[in-house]
Design a protein around this motif. Sequence first.
Motif, PDB file in Angstrom:
ATOM      1  N   HIS A 162     -10.623 -95.539   3.410  1.00 24.03           N
ATOM      2  CA  HIS A 162     -11.205 -94.362   4.051  1.00 24.03           C
ATOM      3  C   HIS A 162     -10.180 -93.472   4.742  1.00 24.03           C
ATOM      4  N   LEU A 166     -15.164 -93.286   7.555  1.00 26.16           N
ATOM      5  CA  LEU A 166     -14.291 -94.244   8.231  1.00 26.16           C
ATOM      6  C   LEU A 166     -14.973 -94.792   9.481  1.00 26.16           C
ATOM      7  N   LEU A 167     -15.587 -93.911  10.235  1.00 25.86           N
ATOM      8  CA  LEU A 167     -16.268 -94.304  11.470  1.00 25.86           C
ATOM      9  C   LEU A 167     -17.409 -95.284  11.183  1.00 25.86           C
ATOM     10  N   THR A 185     -16.037 -98.771  10.181  1.00 27.80           N
ATOM     11  CA  THR A 185     -15.573 -99.566  11.317  1.00 27.80           C
ATOM     12  C   THR A 185     -16.751-100.025  12.175  1.00 27.80           C
ATOM     13  N   HIS A 227     -18.282-103.062  10.606  1.00 27.40           N
ATOM     14  CA  HIS A 227     -17.393-104.178  10.271  1.00 27.40           C
ATOM     15  C   HIS A 227     -17.615-105.340  11.244  1.00 27.40           C
ATOM     16  N   MET A 230     -15.256-105.596  14.297  1.00 24.01           N
ATOM     17  CA  MET A 230     -15.525-104.653  15.381  1.00 24.01           C
ATOM     18  C   MET A 230     -16.769-105.079  16.162  1.00 24.01           C
ATOM     19  N   TYR A 265     -19.031-101.527  23.022  1.00 29.11           N
ATOM     20  CA  TYR A 265     -18.779-100.748  21.804  1.00 29.11           C
ATOM     21  C   TYR A 265     -19.079 -99.271  22.038  1.00 29.11           C
ATOM     22  N   HIS A 288     -12.410 -93.821  19.862  1.00 31.35           N
ATOM     23  CA  HIS A 288     -12.571 -93.554  18.437  1.00 31.35           C
ATOM     24  C   HIS A 288     -12.994 -92.132  18.117  1.00 31.35           C
TER      25      HIS A 288
END
Length: 167
Positions: free
Chosen positions: A1, A9-10, A13, A16, A19, A45, A53
Amino acid sequence: HVLGRFADLLRATAQHPAMLFYLDNWQSVAEGSAPRLKRGLNENYARELMELHTLGVDGGYSQQDIIEVARCFTGWTIRNPRQGGEFYFAPRLHDRGEKTVLGVKIPAGGGQDDALKVLEILSRHPSTARFISRKLAVRFVSDNPPSAVVDKMARTFLKTDGDIQEV
């Protein structure tokens, strides 16, 4: 990504297992949804998502936004964490109520889509465009990149819906 859309990409993650585990979201549940588990809402998070992020520490969010984002991500957990695990959404652990994130109302009953809406809001936010552009400029241009360069990169980020390669 890495050379695709920032939103993709966000999401990768966010879903995942590493994370989810590292920032304790796998244990974050709606208040009262799992009394025998003795768990509740976890903001780790949500805070990292906004501060590190996306928006940056000065990105214009409040403590209430952190709480609302954490509520949106309840139920995002890991299936069989002791066997390597994979992302799993547990509807019974999710906060089904209405939420407001950065002034955007997220209607009640959205389930997993609540968190996906948050990722969309954050990935398209002007503060995210600036924060990510500055990080890229520091990495590839200079430790102190000219603000004109960062501004141009942020405009490109917004214009291309976060196309990292274009930025």
